[in-house]
Scaffold this active site. Structure first.
Site, PDB file in Angstrom:
ATOM      1  N   GLU A 110       0.885  -1.126  -0.094  1.00 31.64           N
ATOM      2  CA  GLU A 110      -0.068  -0.020  -0.137  1.00 31.64           C
ATOM      3  C   GLU A 110       1.073   1.314   0.161  1.00 31.64           C
ATOM      4  OE1 GLU A 110      -3.485   0.737   2.838  1.00 31.64           O
ATOM      5  OE2 GLU A 110      -1.836   2.279   3.374  1.00 31.64           O
TER       6      GLU A 110
ATOM      7  N   THR B 148      -3.833   4.782  -1.213  1.00 30.81           N
ATOM      8  CA  THR B 148      -4.985   5.250  -0.381  1.00 30.81           C
ATOM      9  C   THR B 148      -5.737   6.565  -0.853  1.00 30.81           C
ATOM     10  OG1 THR B 148      -3.032   6.459   0.823  1.00 30.81           O
ATOM     11  CG2 THR B 148      -3.624   4.273   1.916  1.00 30.81           C
TER      12      THR B 148
ATOM     13  N   ARG C  84     -15.181   3.253   4.335  1.00 27.81           N
ATOM     14  CA  ARG C  84     -16.192   4.291   4.978  1.00 27.81           C
ATOM     15  C   ARG C  84     -15.250   5.630   5.194  1.00 27.81           C
ATOM     16  NH1 ARG C  84     -17.693   5.270  11.163  1.00 27.81           N
ATOM     17  NH2 ARG C  84     -15.599   5.875  10.960  1.00 27.81           N
ATOM     18  N   GLY C  85     -13.972   5.331   5.508  1.00 26.76           N
ATOM     19  CA  GLY C  85     -13.130   6.601   5.615  1.00 26.76           C
ATOM     20  C   GLY C  85     -13.284   6.988   7.180  1.00 26.76           C
TER      21      GLY C  85
ATOM     22  N   LYS D 117     -20.681  -6.789   4.751  1.00 25.77           N
ATOM     23  CA  LYS D 117     -20.087  -6.311   3.577  1.00 25.77           C
ATOM     24  C   LYS D 117     -19.636  -7.580   2.419  1.00 25.77           C
ATOM     25  CE  LYS D 117     -16.584  -3.980   5.977  1.00 25.77           C
ATOM     26  NZ  LYS D 117     -15.636  -2.967   6.278  1.00 25.77           N
TER      27      LYS D 117
END
Ligand code: FAD
Length: 318
Positions: A19, A50, A125-126, A200
């Site tokens: 990432e 991200t 969602r953040g 989810k």
């Protein structure tokens, strides 16, 4: 290629993935490529990028007054994904968040991604805006990652917000989601968090990427609890090589995780951050080897866009 296809085609081999963060506004893509080059050598199956929420800043107007403005300090997630795919021919996965977007903006972002040939998304969602105490959804946006998944899955079925479209294209997104071996910090308990994680997956998420952890037992217990809760998709462990003394407090407070006593003691004894890095790399190598031995599908590294420590780990593990 979709993440799930990478996993299925690997025939049980543990894959490497990373990432990264978009560069800060004003920085060059070349800086990012320079950080990525030493890691791409290890043939990552995919690279996550991200997404960063807007922040409030106060600009001094010079007359004793301050003006409140919003700014995004690390924009460019979608462009970076396209650039990575173009430059390295490696699948890039944009993180898409609910916070700050209405559903129309989300739909348009998804259309852009589809046009760019990006068919993997990590749906999140953040977090709350830094200066706000809790996450406040956009009044016309998605409130939870599960709502975002529903919107993406609708588009995969050709269902857009505008139902007057004639023969709309069916998008072809593969969706991953976040999971928390040590529980999401807002969840009242792990069972509740797992119930929403299952939601989810039931809605269409094909795999889970975990929050970072430094004690493998937390991951193994989480995988067991997921199975008991009826979650049967691949669970990709997220790892971070520990790198600075300050992270003793930063990581628990930002990511809501515990650090094992042995790691904390070893780091506390270090005279400088070079020594901390050595400890952190060694710890991460041991974690990686044990997880690989246990047959995890992918080892996913949070690089924070710095290659050195992850490279040292990859050299010993892949
Ligand atoms: P959700 O799955 O929506 O869950 C949020 C909370 O609400 C949980 O406590 C859950 O139990 C609960 N919940 C879920 N659904 C419901 C429901 N229907 N009703 C009631 N409660 C519910 N943040 C960023 O801003 N940008 C990034 O790029 C980013 N990347 C990440 C990558 C990974 C692998 C991980 C693990 C996290 C990442 N985050 C990122 C952080 C993430 O956005 C935050 O942890 C956020 O607080 C929760 O996101 P989520 O998608 O897990 O939320």
């Amino acid at each position: 290629m979709k993440v799930i296809d990478h996993i299925n085609n690997a025939g049980g081999k543990t894959l490497f993935s990373i990432e990264i963060l978009p560069p800060r506004k004003g920085e060059d893509m070349k800086t990012l490529f320079k950080a990525l080059d030493p890691l791409v050598e290890f043939d990552p199956a995919f690279i996550d990028v991200t997404y960063h929420r807007e922040e409030y800043v106060y600009r001094d107007l010079g007359n004793g007054l301050l003006k409140k403005q919003t700014t995004r300090k690390r924009p460019g997630t979608v462009g970076i994904c396209a650039a990575i795919q173009n430059h390295y021919q490696v699948d890039a996965i944009p993180h898409l968040i609910c916070g700050g977007f209405d559903k129309e903006e989300t739909e348009n972002a998804l259309i852009d991604l589809s046009f760019l040939g990006i068919d993997n998304i990590l749906a999140l969602r953040g977090d709350a805006i830094k200066s706000e105490g809790r996450f406040i959804p956009h009044p016309e946006g998605n409130a939870y990652a599960s709502d975002l998944i529903e919107q993406i899955m609708d588009m995969n079925k050709g269902k857009y917000l505008d139902d007057d479209l004639e023969n709309p294209v069916h998008t072809n997104f593969s969706i991953g989601v976040a999971g928390y071996p040590e529980k999401h910090f807002e969840a009242p308990n792990l069972d509740s968090d797992l119930a929403y994680l299952k939601k989810k997956v039931d809605l269409g998420a094909e795999y889970i990427v975990t929050q970072m952890f430094f004690d493998n037992q937390k991951y193994f217990d989480f995988v067991e609890k997921c199975k008991e809760a009826g979650i049967h998709v691949p669970i990709i462990p997220g790892l971070k090589p520990f790198a600075t003394k300050a992270q003793l407090n930063v990581l628990p407070s930002v990511f809501h995780i515990d650090l094992p006593s042995d790691l904390v003691k070893a780091v506390e004894q270090c005279k400088n951050n070079k020594e901390v890095k050595d400890i952190g790399v060694e710890w991460c190598i041991q974690q990686s080897k044990e997880l690989k031995e246990a047959g995890v599908p992918v080892l996913h590294y949070y690089t924070m866009s710095r290659s050195e420590t992850t490279r040292r780990v990859a050299e010993q593990v892949f």
